[in-house]
Design a protein around this motif. Sequence first.
Motif, PDB file in Angstrom:
ATOM      1  N   PRO A 221      -0.024  33.298 -18.053  1.00 22.23           N
ATOM      2  CA  PRO A 221       0.712  34.174 -17.133  1.00 22.23           C
ATOM      3  C   PRO A 221       1.313  33.462 -15.929  1.00 22.23           C
ATOM      4  N   LYS A 222       0.791  32.284 -15.586  1.00 24.39           N
ATOM      5  CA  LYS A 222       1.296  31.577 -14.410  1.00 24.39           C
ATOM      6  C   LYS A 222       2.573  30.798 -14.693  1.00 24.39           C
ATOM      7  N   GLU A 223       2.874  30.575 -15.978  1.00 23.90           N
ATOM      8  CA  GLU A 223       4.079  29.825 -16.331  1.00 23.90           C
ATOM      9  C   GLU A 223       5.284  30.752 -16.338  1.00 23.90           C
ATOM     10  N   SER A 224       6.425  30.209 -15.888  1.00 24.55           N
ATOM     11  CA  SER A 224       7.634  31.019 -15.778  1.00 24.55           C
ATOM     12  C   SER A 224       8.199  31.331 -17.152  1.00 24.55           C
ATOM     13  N   PRO A 225       8.719  32.543 -17.357  1.00 28.05           N
ATOM     14  CA  PRO A 225       9.394  32.860 -18.619  1.00 28.05           C
ATOM     15  C   PRO A 225      10.676  32.057 -18.747  1.00 28.05           C
ATOM     16  N   GLU A 226      11.184  31.976 -19.983  1.00 28.39           N
ATOM     17  CA  GLU A 226      12.336  31.121 -20.246  1.00 28.39           C
ATOM     18  C   GLU A 226      13.528  31.454 -19.362  1.00 28.39           C
ATOM     19  N   GLU A 227      13.814  32.748 -19.179  1.00 31.66           N
ATOM     20  CA  GLU A 227      15.044  33.113 -18.496  1.00 31.66           C
ATOM     21  C   GLU A 227      15.075  32.688 -17.031  1.00 31.66           C
ATOM     22  N   SER A 228      13.911  32.376 -16.448  1.00 29.83           N
ATOM     23  CA  SER A 228      13.883  31.948 -15.050  1.00 29.83           C
ATOM     24  C   SER A 228      13.292  30.555 -14.878  1.00 29.83           C
ATOM     25  N   ALA A 229      13.057  29.861 -15.967  1.00 31.80           N
ATOM     26  CA  ALA A 229      12.429  28.544 -15.900  1.00 31.80           C
ATOM     27  C   ALA A 229      13.369  27.523 -15.287  1.00 31.80           C
ATOM     28  N   GLU A 230      12.795  26.653 -14.452  1.00 35.19           N
ATOM     29  CA  GLU A 230      13.552  25.540 -13.900  1.00 35.19           C
ATOM     30  C   GLU A 230      13.181  24.296 -14.698  1.00 35.19           C
ATOM     31  N   VAL A 231      14.170  23.698 -15.341  1.00 39.94           N
ATOM     32  CA  VAL A 231      13.937  22.570 -16.235  1.00 39.94           C
ATOM     33  C   VAL A 231      14.626  21.325 -15.700  1.00 39.94           C
ATOM     34  N   VAL A 232      13.893  20.221 -15.650  1.00 38.23           N
ATOM     35  CA  VAL A 232      14.458  18.923 -15.289  1.00 38.23           C
ATOM     36  C   VAL A 232      14.386  18.022 -16.518  1.00 38.23           C
ATOM     37  N   VAL A 233      15.502  17.431 -16.893  1.00 33.65           N
ATOM     38  CA  VAL A 233      15.563  16.514 -18.031  1.00 33.65           C
ATOM     39  C   VAL A 233      15.781  15.104 -17.487  1.00 33.65           C
ATOM     40  N   GLY A 285      10.562   8.496  -4.099  1.00 32.37           N
ATOM     41  CA  GLY A 285      11.291   9.068  -2.973  1.00 32.37           C
ATOM     42  C   GLY A 285      12.370  10.026  -3.434  1.00 32.37           C
ATOM     43  N   PHE A 286      13.111   9.625  -4.474  1.00 35.20           N
ATOM     44  CA  PHE A 286      14.156  10.496  -5.032  1.00 35.20           C
ATOM     45  C   PHE A 286      13.545  11.769  -5.607  1.00 35.20           C
ATOM     46  N   LEU A 287      12.478  11.621  -6.374  1.00 34.04           N
ATOM     47  CA  LEU A 287      11.850  12.782  -6.995  1.00 34.04           C
ATOM     48  C   LEU A 287      11.353  13.779  -5.942  1.00 34.04           C
ATOM     49  N   GLU A 288      10.812  13.249  -4.851  1.00 33.05           N
ATOM     50  CA  GLU A 288      10.323  14.131  -3.795  1.00 33.05           C
ATOM     51  C   GLU A 288      11.475  14.803  -3.059  1.00 33.05           C
ATOM     52  N   ARG A 289      12.552  14.031  -2.772  1.00 32.66           N
ATOM     53  CA  ARG A 289      13.707  14.608  -2.063  1.00 32.66           C
ATOM     54  C   ARG A 289      14.358  15.712  -2.862  1.00 32.66           C
ATOM     55  N   GLU A 290      14.391  15.552  -4.185  1.00 37.01           N
ATOM     56  CA  GLU A 290      15.043  16.546  -5.042  1.00 37.01           C
ATOM     57  C   GLU A 290      14.076  17.644  -5.493  1.00 37.01           C
ATOM     58  N   HIS A 291      12.865  17.629  -4.943  1.00 38.71           N
ATOM     59  CA  HIS A 291      11.871  18.682  -5.235  1.00 38.71           C
ATOM     60  C   HIS A 291      11.635  18.852  -6.744  1.00 38.71           C
ATOM     61  N   VAL A 292      11.560  17.714  -7.433  1.00 40.61           N
ATOM     62  CA  VAL A 292      11.300  17.756  -8.868  1.00 40.61           C
ATOM     63  C   VAL A 292       9.936  18.394  -9.147  1.00 40.61           C
ATOM     64  N   GLY A 293       9.013  18.241  -8.211  1.00 47.67           N
ATOM     65  CA  GLY A 293       7.695  18.829  -8.385  1.00 47.67           C
ATOM     66  C   GLY A 293       7.696  20.345  -8.459  1.00 47.67           C
ATOM     67  N   ASP A 294       8.787  20.975  -8.019  1.00 46.73           N
ATOM     68  CA  ASP A 294       8.883  22.439  -8.085  1.00 46.73           C
ATOM     69  C   ASP A 294       9.324  22.925  -9.462  1.00 46.73           C
ATOM     70  N   ALA A 295       9.726  21.994 -10.334  1.00 44.86           N
ATOM     71  CA  ALA A 295      10.202  22.398 -11.664  1.00 44.86           C
ATOM     72  C   ALA A 295       9.071  22.986 -12.491  1.00 44.86           C
ATOM     73  N   ASP A 296       9.425  23.911 -13.362  1.00 42.03           N
ATOM     74  CA  ASP A 296       8.446  24.487 -14.290  1.00 42.03           C
ATOM     75  C   ASP A 296       8.174  23.533 -15.448  1.00 42.03           C
ATOM     76  N   LEU A 318       3.403  15.136  -8.997  1.00 40.36           N
ATOM     77  CA  LEU A 318       4.228  15.879  -8.045  1.00 40.36           C
ATOM     78  C   LEU A 318       4.017  17.390  -8.150  1.00 40.36           C
ATOM     79  N   GLY A 319       3.380  17.852  -9.237  1.00 45.37           N
ATOM     80  CA  GLY A 319       3.091  19.272  -9.361  1.00 45.37           C
ATOM     81  C   GLY A 319       3.840  20.014 -10.434  1.00 45.37           C
ATOM     82  N   VAL A 320       4.581  19.312 -11.286  1.00 47.82           N
ATOM     83  CA  VAL A 320       5.285  19.972 -12.388  1.00 47.82           C
ATOM     84  C   VAL A 320       4.257  20.610 -13.327  1.00 47.82           C
ATOM     85  N   GLU A 321       4.483  21.859 -13.686  1.00 47.01           N
ATOM     86  CA  GLU A 321       3.493  22.600 -14.475  1.00 47.01           C
ATOM     87  C   GLU A 321       3.356  22.081 -15.903  1.00 47.01           C
TER      88      GLU A 321
END
Length: 446
Positions: A221-233, A285-296, A318-321
């Motif tokens: 339940p804590k993971e974001s559903p697909e339609e609102s997921a933030e994805v970093v490739v 530094g780049f990953l932190e500045r771009e808030h990559v850790g906030d990605a689902d 960084l906290g990526v789920e």
Amino acid sequence: MHVVIIGAGQVGESIAADLQHDHDVVVVESRADRADELTYALDVLTITGDGTDLNTLLEAGIEEADMVLATTDDDETNIVACSTAKAITPAAFTIARIKNTKYLRTWEHDEGAFGIDLMVCTNLLTAESIVRVVGLPAARDADVFAGGRVQMAEFEIGEGSPIVDQTVEEADRFDSLTFAAILRDGDVEVPRGDSCLLAGDRVVVIGSPHSVQTFARTIAPKESPEESAEVVVIGGSEIGYHVCRLLEERGLSPRLVEQDHERARTLAENLPETLVMESDATDMGFLEREHVGDADILVSTLDSDEKNLLECLLARRLGVERTVAVIDRTSYVDLFETVGVDVGVSPREVVAEEITRFTQSGAAENVAFIESDKAEVLEVEIGADSALAGKTIRDAMADLPECVVIGAITRDREFIVPRGDTELRAGDHVVVFVETPVVDEVTALL
């Protein structure tokens, strides 16, 4: 069936291992030491030589071949090998493994081009496999059947999942979902109502896409559903590009990190809904500045297994789920998943499974493999002469081995929930979970 496999790498060996028991298999390999390895490992005939050379193909019995599979790591070699085989034996069915989608586009424009009957694109198949997993929280694998009306998925039950320590009967709160299997400590168990679900278990479920998606949200339940997921490739490889393109088609706007300037520019021009960032993805530094850790979800598609592992571990820190890594060496998948990668996807394994799916389908219209070779999920049409036609599922199960689960039925393109009193009719498409040793017995009955 006389099968000639050109290339004894991981893909060729995997296919040969699956086909050796039921077919006459010849493997052509250019490296003598590798050919010798296969001679001792498998019950196949190995020939050392160039798979594009006429004399080598004749030695392999190409004139009697029913199927020719070109599975080397080189696209051009596979295309030439299939073309040569087709010129010698027009009736042989040729399958080529390729990586570059430009060849696939040419072949799709004129199927049969290059003398190839089926072209299997590693990069595209890998991207599709990744996107299916990305769309389902906690999923380790996913596949579709019956034209998309039925979905199979494998999920891992995490420590904090709401269904931990529940029985299957307690956890099964979905109208159109069937628990097909529990994978625990390397064993496959067909679940019963009183089977207990433990943390760390993997469960295979079959049902309507909506029910599978709902189940995914329920167990994670804590993971974001697909339609609102933030994805970093991470990585603008062909696989990375196709992952972003497919995510765009689903209405998502992923972020893509690519270090090469020209490649980043090309990607930005071809991916209108993707934010392309030019940078070294291992720069904290780049990953932190771009808030990559906030990605689902972070998907790493760099050009080496070690880089992909590092990227996933950085993302975790960084906290990526959830992290997904492309892993070229199939033997590394379990290791990487043990040390912190959530899902490892091996392009070699994906393409080997796709080719094996085609060569072994037999009466089945679609096949998915569970735990590589321990079980299969099959889609089979009930024939008018089937021993099960006209029987209820309850009666039909009496004729089937215990390690079989009927997971879904589609009739006239409508999804039908399989219950004990559901009657099986000729023309029904049934999706069944079957342990590998009894696959032939089950398909014969269906």
